[in-house]
Design a protein around this motif. Sequence first.
Motif, PDB file in Angstrom:
ATOM      1  N   UNK A 148       0.875  -1.186   0.000  1.00 26.65           N
ATOM      2  CA  UNK A 148       0.000   0.000   0.000  1.00 26.65           C
ATOM      3  C   UNK A 148       0.903   1.223   0.000  1.00 26.65           C
ATOM      4  N   UNK A 149       1.009   1.842  -1.165  1.00 26.86           N
ATOM      5  CA  UNK A 149       1.755   3.094  -1.282  1.00 26.86           C
ATOM      6  C   UNK A 149       0.764   4.190  -0.898  1.00 26.86           C
ATOM      7  N   UNK A 150       0.899   4.700   0.298  1.00 27.55           N
ATOM      8  CA  UNK A 150      -0.006   5.704   0.863  1.00 27.55           C
ATOM      9  C   UNK A 150       0.601   7.070   0.561  1.00 27.55           C
ATOM     10  N   UNK A 151       0.031   7.772  -0.424  1.00 29.72           N
ATOM     11  CA  UNK A 151       0.674   8.945  -1.011  1.00 29.72           C
ATOM     12  C   UNK A 151      -0.141  10.207  -0.749  1.00 29.72           C
ATOM     13  N   UNK A 152       0.539  11.276  -0.394  1.00 28.93           N
ATOM     14  CA  UNK A 152      -0.105  12.578  -0.243  1.00 28.93           C
ATOM     15  C   UNK A 152      -0.539  13.075  -1.625  1.00 28.93           C
TER      16      UNK A 152
END
Length: 162
Positions: A148-152
């Motif tokens: 899970x690439x949790x990106x702003x």
Amino acid sequence: MGKKLAVIVFGILTACNGISQKKDSEEKKDVKKYKVSKTDAEWRKELTDMEYYVLRRAGTENAFTSELLENKEKGTYVCAACQTPLFKSEHKYKSGTGWPSFYQEIEGNVGFDTDYKIGYARTEEHCATCGGHLGHVFKDGPEPTGERHCINGAALDFVPSS
């Protein structure tokens, strides 16, 4: 007595100075060079306040505030600072976390570091071209990667497919 005191004070001052100088020079060695490199003033001038806070100061936008969170269009998510392609829309999914999430990055365009800012190790993601902070990657995502690439969202611009 005065000479001994002067020698002791001198020793303490030079010992402290030597340690801090060594630390400063070690930190400078760790500074990475990126293809796109600008001064802080140049970044401030080019980015919005939120983009600057996230990309250049490793900040985090509030959850559920990104305009890109619910975007379902086909296209590519690029770095808001340098326009490097980072994520493809077909790898985006709804994680429920409040930030745009992807299960895969565009290989070679995203860099990774270990970040201890909240007291334990996390894998921080940054743009491999300009070094801009993107977010973090976790091992609780869907198949096929389990990531899970949790990106702003503030770190991204969206370029629709033509």
